[in-house]
Motif scaffolding. Structure first.
Motif, PDB file in Angstrom:
ATOM      1  N   VAL A 365       0.840  -1.194   0.000  1.00  0.00           N
ATOM      2  CA  VAL A 365       0.000   0.000   0.000  1.00  0.00           C
ATOM      3  C   VAL A 365       0.880   1.250   0.000  1.00  0.00           C
ATOM      4  CG1 VAL A 365      -1.860   1.239   1.184  1.00  0.00           C
ATOM      5  CG2 VAL A 365      -1.756  -1.266   1.277  1.00  0.00           C
ATOM      6  N   PRO A 366       0.663   2.166  -0.929  1.00  0.00           N
ATOM      7  CA  PRO A 366       1.505   3.372  -0.996  1.00  0.00           C
ATOM      8  C   PRO A 366       1.380   4.232   0.255  1.00  0.00           C
ATOM      9  CG  PRO A 366       0.222   3.081  -3.014  1.00  0.00           C
ATOM     10  CD  PRO A 366      -0.322   2.108  -2.015  1.00  0.00           C
ATOM     11  N   TYR A 367       2.501   4.819   0.671  1.00  0.00           N
ATOM     12  CA  TYR A 367       2.518   5.761   1.785  1.00  0.00           C
ATOM     13  C   TYR A 367       1.769   7.029   1.383  1.00  0.00           C
ATOM     14  CZ  TYR A 367       4.448   9.571   4.589  1.00  0.00           C
ATOM     15  OH  TYR A 367       4.593  10.689   5.370  1.00  0.00           O
ATOM     16  N   THR A 368       1.054   7.624   2.347  1.00  0.00           N
ATOM     17  CA  THR A 368       0.313   8.853   2.092  1.00  0.00           C
ATOM     18  C   THR A 368       0.879   9.972   2.951  1.00  0.00           C
ATOM     19  OG1 THR A 368      -1.704   7.596   1.653  1.00  0.00           O
ATOM     20  CG2 THR A 368      -1.950   9.941   2.093  1.00  0.00           C
ATOM     21  N   GLU A 369       1.359  11.019   2.339  1.00  0.00           N
ATOM     22  CA  GLU A 369       1.923  12.146   3.068  1.00  0.00           C
ATOM     23  C   GLU A 369       0.818  13.059   3.591  1.00  0.00           C
ATOM     24  OE1 GLU A 369       3.693  15.010   4.967  1.00  0.00           O
ATOM     25  OE2 GLU A 369       4.665  13.141   4.369  1.00  0.00           O
ATOM     26  N   ILE A 370       0.861  13.326   4.900  1.00  0.00           N
ATOM     27  CA  ILE A 370      -0.067  14.296   5.492  1.00  0.00           C
ATOM     28  C   ILE A 370       0.701  15.245   6.412  1.00  0.00           C
ATOM     29  CG2 ILE A 370      -2.070  14.609   6.992  1.00  0.00           C
ATOM     30  CD1 ILE A 370      -3.234  12.066   5.932  1.00  0.00           C
ATOM     31  N   ASP A 371       1.269  14.724   7.506  1.00  0.00           N
ATOM     32  CA  ASP A 371       1.933  15.593   8.480  1.00  0.00           C
ATOM     33  C   ASP A 371       3.424  15.319   8.641  1.00  0.00           C
ATOM     34  OD1 ASP A 371      -0.239  17.131   9.097  1.00  0.00           O
ATOM     35  OD2 ASP A 371      -0.855  15.942  10.826  1.00  0.00           O
ATOM     36  N   TRP A 372       3.926  14.228   8.072  1.00  0.00           N
ATOM     37  CA  TRP A 372       5.319  13.853   8.303  1.00  0.00           C
ATOM     38  C   TRP A 372       6.295  14.963   7.874  1.00  0.00           C
ATOM     39  CZ3 TRP A 372       8.238  10.423  10.836  1.00  0.00           C
ATOM     40  CH2 TRP A 372       9.565  10.267  10.461  1.00  0.00           C
ATOM     41  N   VAL A 373       6.113  15.491   6.688  1.00  0.00           N
ATOM     42  CA  VAL A 373       7.014  16.539   6.193  1.00  0.00           C
ATOM     43  C   VAL A 373       6.939  17.765   7.099  1.00  0.00           C
ATOM     44  CG1 VAL A 373       7.460  18.138   4.292  1.00  0.00           C
ATOM     45  CG2 VAL A 373       6.953  15.745   3.808  1.00  0.00           C
ATOM     46  N   ALA A 374       5.737  18.130   7.532  1.00  0.00           N
ATOM     47  CA  ALA A 374       5.586  19.275   8.433  1.00  0.00           C
ATOM     48  C   ALA A 374       6.307  19.014   9.758  1.00  0.00           C
ATOM     49  CB  ALA A 374       4.118  19.561   8.685  1.00  0.00           C
ATOM     50  N   TYR A 375       6.153  17.786  10.285  1.00  0.00           N
ATOM     51  CA  TYR A 375       6.886  17.438  11.504  1.00  0.00           C
ATOM     52  C   TYR A 375       8.388  17.653  11.306  1.00  0.00           C
ATOM     53  CZ  TYR A 375       2.709  14.797  13.108  1.00  0.00           C
ATOM     54  OH  TYR A 375       1.461  14.411  13.509  1.00  0.00           O
ATOM     55  N   MET A 376       8.912  17.155  10.205  1.00  0.00           N
ATOM     56  CA  MET A 376      10.345  17.229   9.959  1.00  0.00           C
ATOM     57  C   MET A 376      10.807  18.680   9.751  1.00  0.00           C
ATOM     58  SD  MET A 376      11.582  14.198  10.263  1.00  0.00           S
ATOM     59  CE  MET A 376      10.375  13.911  11.562  1.00  0.00           C
ATOM     60  N   GLU A 377       9.970  19.499   9.118  1.00  0.00           N
ATOM     61  CA  GLU A 377      10.318  20.912   8.952  1.00  0.00           C
ATOM     62  C   GLU A 377      10.402  21.613  10.301  1.00  0.00           C
ATOM     63  OE1 GLU A 377       8.264  21.582   4.540  1.00  0.00           O
ATOM     64  OE2 GLU A 377       7.181  22.137   6.375  1.00  0.00           O
ATOM     65  N   GLN A 378       9.473  21.291  11.181  1.00  0.00           N
ATOM     66  CA  GLN A 378       9.499  21.889  12.522  1.00  0.00           C
ATOM     67  C   GLN A 378      10.700  21.396  13.303  1.00  0.00           C
ATOM     68  OE1 GLN A 378       5.700  20.447  13.711  1.00  0.00           O
ATOM     69  NE2 GLN A 378       4.541  21.978  12.551  1.00  0.00           N
ATOM     70  N   ILE A 379      11.003  20.110  13.179  1.00  0.00           N
ATOM     71  CA  ILE A 379      12.152  19.547  13.897  1.00  0.00           C
ATOM     72  C   ILE A 379      13.450  20.126  13.357  1.00  0.00           C
ATOM     73  CG2 ILE A 379      13.416  17.427  14.423  1.00  0.00           C
ATOM     74  CD1 ILE A 379      10.714  17.845  15.917  1.00  0.00           C
ATOM     75  N   THR A 380      13.510  20.370  12.074  1.00  0.00           N
ATOM     76  CA  THR A 380      14.710  20.975  11.488  1.00  0.00           C
ATOM     77  C   THR A 380      15.011  22.314  12.159  1.00  0.00           C
ATOM     78  OG1 THR A 380      14.304  19.893   9.362  1.00  0.00           O
ATOM     79  CG2 THR A 380      15.739  21.827   9.354  1.00  0.00           C
ATOM     80  N   GLN A 381      13.975  23.107  12.403  1.00  0.00           N
ATOM     81  CA  GLN A 381      14.172  24.391  13.082  1.00  0.00           C
ATOM     82  C   GLN A 381      14.656  24.176  14.511  1.00  0.00           C
ATOM     83  OE1 GLN A 381      10.599  26.925  12.448  1.00  0.00           O
ATOM     84  NE2 GLN A 381      10.131  25.496  10.786  1.00  0.00           N
ATOM     85  N   PHE A 382      14.094  23.152  15.185  1.00  0.00           N
ATOM     86  CA  PHE A 382      14.544  22.858  16.545  1.00  0.00           C
ATOM     87  C   PHE A 382      16.009  22.421  16.560  1.00  0.00           C
ATOM     88  CE2 PHE A 382      15.217  19.508  19.775  1.00  0.00           C
ATOM     89  CZ  PHE A 382      15.081  20.271  20.923  1.00  0.00           C
ATOM     90  N   VAL A 383      16.380  21.564  15.629  1.00  0.00           N
ATOM     91  CA  VAL A 383      17.757  21.069  15.547  1.00  0.00           C
ATOM     92  C   VAL A 383      18.726  22.222  15.298  1.00  0.00           C
ATOM     93  CG1 VAL A 383      19.318  19.656  14.150  1.00  0.00           C
ATOM     94  CG2 VAL A 383      17.109  18.744  14.852  1.00  0.00           C
ATOM     95  N   HIS A 384      18.264  23.232  14.563  1.00  0.00           N
ATOM     96  CA  HIS A 384      19.112  24.379  14.256  1.00  0.00           C
ATOM     97  C   HIS A 384      19.042  25.460  15.327  1.00  0.00           C
ATOM     98  CE1 HIS A 384      19.125  22.461  10.272  1.00  0.00           C
ATOM     99  NE2 HIS A 384      20.290  23.069  10.116  1.00  0.00           N
ATOM    100  N   GLY A 385      18.462  25.140  16.480  1.00  0.00           N
ATOM    101  CA  GLY A 385      18.558  26.042  17.613  1.00  0.00           C
ATOM    102  C   GLY A 385      17.316  26.816  17.978  1.00  0.00           C
TER     103      GLY A 385
END
Length: 743
Positions: A365-385
């Motif tokens: 079954v194909p993966y469906t993108e909903i919030d994963w990318v948004a989670y990672m974008e927010q985490i990227t900001q956290f990782v960068h301080g």
């Protein structure tokens, strides 16, 4: 390698066996017999047979008749040279025959509700005026009548065409048949079709065999339809049947069914009674002239093969089957209800099956993108301080989850190559799903939920989607919720409180369960112990949030625990039927909040705190003074008597579904909190799967409708309302130690 087969006996059974076996070129078939078609002898039963199809077996043993009828029908339609024709058959019944003690010829043929009515064509019950005098009821159907003289010859011809070789041999021992194959090779298969001959045949000597003497009169007169009656007044060994053979074979008038009688000569007195009964049952047979109107061809006697105590054997077989079925049903019931040693393996088996299913889902079954990318974008900001919550955003909006969410998804960020390895993320969430399922099953087992409920825990399409195809943070919150229930059930209060507060730190949805958590700790750990654990939970929340509250505490609390958030109508699963204007109205929001508070109060007063030691009103004066309403002995008693594994699970899941029922908006990922709660809460009120399963199925259907519709939303809310009602009925601390309801 060819099968070398010898068939002993050349009656219908032997010849049919030879014919069917000879259709395979791998079989070399020889038929050996003392009597062959064309012979007439008391020992050779087939030429004397009528013969017809009148079902004699019980429904449980009807497989041969069910299989034989289509082939006889085909032969009648397509192979006229076989000597078979269709003929209507009438079966007449007498009540006194059915009620008479002892053995009766084919009780099943004369049943008032026969199994064969769905097999033989044109079945109908006869009207009263169609029933012959002296009988109470009857039925009619299409059957066949066989001219056995012609049919036996046809069988021989078909066998010869297939290479079967015939030998006249007088067998004295069945073992001699091994050397009688026409191939000269020893037979590796021997079929005994000697019927009554098996009584004296060496190597067999079946002493249960005995004859059922059949005396008949063969006449030239024609008769339609065939007739069979359930009994006669002449003798217990005499019966009435009439059938007209195909191809000018005359009409058989019968007869007798005289068990153990070897007499080969026809009895003239019996013959007269046979003919008299026949013309009474079918006056047209002799054109109204009575016996004098019959044109007799010959009188005959044949010895049917019969086994002693056959009816008793059949009844014992039926009883054995019934007992076996009862045993199997009891075994299945015991396993399904947790009363058998194998019961514990059901959850294990289901868990393993679901592990395979998760793998297949990820694979197919194909993966469906909903919030994963948004989670990672927010985490990227956290990782960068970045530590200021209002400034942390993703593609679908701002970061609105507490601190534990940030830490968990930071770990996933690094494990999945900054969120780019989606397959690995799915696999990690599959592991999380299986871990959560394992904890859920352990909680169910501890609450003594019977195994027949467990399949509902693995069958949710939406739940699998939430975990392994969407990777929502609700999955972690649900895991910690069930982990807290698991530890509370085992009275590991501190670890349970930590699990709950970590889950709350992932998503504020777990606030719905907080009232029940407080009460469970209050009753289970005592007043002071509960206060200490609640303060520990607050400390954990503060510790998790330190980097953010030291930067902008207002921004953190406003985002992570925003209680006034306005949800979009387009995503609602539960209130689609109301329309957008009402959905967004403040009045609707206040109404839901009021009902939420009211129903929580009903559960608190009517269930969770309804204990014999003290009423809620009696507890309040103590609590406001920060004192325990109970003595130490009372606290200990309540903790062990009331706060059982079932009570804990019931209270926490009830609080959850009450909150979900009156939630401003439910999104599809919220099913993570509901899917595993519903089966338990429904079961607590009723053990009947005919109630539990349809409600669960309706809920599952509604949550899989995308986008939601007024109909699906109505179902979502309706099932939630029923679940809340049944949770109230099924939860009562005074019965927390009662024997669990079972199927």
């Amino acid at each position: 390698m060819a099968n070398v087969i010898v068939v002993a006996g050349a009656g219908v059974s032997g010849l049919t066996s030879a014919l069917l076996l000879s259709r395979s070129k791998a079989n070399k078939v020889t038929v050996v017999a003392k009597h062959m078609p064309g012979d007439y002898d008391i020992e050779y039963a087939s030429p004397w047979a009528g013969a017809n199809v009148l079902p004699m077996a019980s429904e449980e043993n009807s497989r041969w008749e069910r299989r034989t009828w289509p082939e006889l029908k085909r032969l009648t339609e397509e192979v006229p040279e076989a000597g078979i024709h269709f003929q209507k058959a009438r079966v007449y019944r007498r009540v006194k025959d059915a009620e008479a003690p002892g053995y009766h010829l084919s009780d099943y043929l004369f049943s008032t509700d026969p199994w064969y009515k769905s097999v033989l064509p044109d079945f109908r019950e006869l009207s009263k005026d169609e029933v012959i005098p002296g009988h109470d009821s009857g039925c009619e159907f299409t059957s066949v009548c066989i001219n056995t003289v012609v049919y036996l010859s046809w069988l021989v011809g078909q066998c010869l065409k297939n290479g079967v070789v015939f030998k006249r041999v007088v067998l004295t021992d069945i073992r001699d048949a091994k050397s009688l194959s026409h191939t000269g090779q020893p037979a590796n298969i021997i079929i005994n079709a000697t019927a009554l001959g098996s009584l004296k045949l060496g190597g067999v000597e079946d002493t249960t065999m005995t004859p059922a003497r059949a005396q008949i009169v063969l006449v030239r007169n024609e008769c339609h339809p065939m007739i069979a009656t359930s009994g006669t007044d002449d003798s217990a060994t005499e019966i009435t049947y009439i059938m007209q053979r195909a191809a000018g074979g005359g009409t058989i008038l019968g007869g007798t069914y005289d068990i153990g009688n070897w007499e080969s000569a026809p009895d003239p007195n019996i013959a007269l009674r046979i003919m008299k009964r026949a013309v009474e049952a079918a006056p047209g047979l002799a054109a109204g002239k009575g016996i004098e109107g019959l044109s007799v061809i010959r009188h005959g006697v044949g010895l049917r093969p019969w086994r002693k105590d056959e009816r008793e054997r059949e009844r014992k077989r039926a009883s054995l089957i019934t007992d076996l079925m009862a045993s199997l049903i009891k075994f299945a019931s015991d396993v399904a209800n947790g009363r058998h040693a194998l019961s514990k393996f059901i959850p294990m088996g289901l868990w393993l099956a679901d592990a395979v299913l998760c793998g297949l889902i990820i694979w197919k079954v194909p993966y469906t993108e909903i919030d994963w990318v948004a989670y990672m974008e927010q985490i990227t900001q956290f990782v960068h301080g970045e530590r200021d919550y209002p400034k942390m955003e993703g593609g679908t909006g701002p970061l609105v989850y507490p601190a534990a969410h940030v830490y968990i998804y930071t770990g996933l960020y690094y494990l999945t190559k900054k969120g780019t390895d989606i397959l690995l993320a799915q696999q990690l969430f599959a592991v999380l799903y299986m871990a959560t399922l394992g904890v859920v099953m352990l909680c169910y087992w501890k609450a003594k939920v019977p195994p027949y409920i467990f399949p509902l825990l693995i069958l949710s399409k939406r739940l699998h989607s939430v975990f392994v195809l969407r990777c929502f943070n609700d999955c972690f919150a649900a895991f910690f919720l069930w982990l807290s229930i698991y530890f509370f059930q085992r009275r590991v209060w501190t670890v349970g409180a930590l699990a709950y507060t970590i889950g709350l730190g992932v998503k504020m949805s777990l606030l719905l369960v907080l009232p029940a958590v407080v009460i469970v700790l209050f009753l289970g750990r005592g007043f002071k112990g509960a206060l200490r654990l609640l303060w520990l939970m607050v400390q954990v929340q503060l510790l998790l949030a330190v980097p953010f509250i030291t930067t902008n505490w207002r921004g953190y609390l406003g985002r992570a625990f925003e209680l006034s958030r306005q949800f979009k109508f387009e995503w609602t699963v539960n209130w689609r039927m109301l329309g957008e204007e009402l959905f967004l109205s403040r009045g609707f929001s206040i109404t839901l909040l009021a009902f939420h508070a009211l129903f929580l109060l009903i559960f608190i007063l009517g269930r969770w705190l309804k204990i014999k030691e003290r009423t809620v009103l009696g507890m309040i004066p103590y609590v406001v003074r920060f004192q325990s309403p109970f003595t130490e002995q009372e606290e200990l008693s309540i903790s062990h008597r009331v706060v059982t594994p079932r009570y804990i699970m019931s209270a926490m899941l009830s609080a959850n579904v009450v909150g979900l029922l009156f939630a401003r908006s439910l999104h599809y990922q919220f099913y993570a909190y509901l899917a595993w709660a519903t089966p338990f809460l429904l079961w607590t009120a009723t053990p009947n799967p005919l109630v539990v399963v349809p409600l669960w199925a309706a809920q599952e259907w509604a949550w899989n409708v995308f986008p939601s519709t007024p109909v699906s939303s109505n179902v979502v809310v309706s099932v939630l309302a029923v679940t809340v009602a049944m949770a109230f009925v099924g939860s009562n601390p005074q019965h927390g130690v009662s024997k669990p309801k079972q199927l």
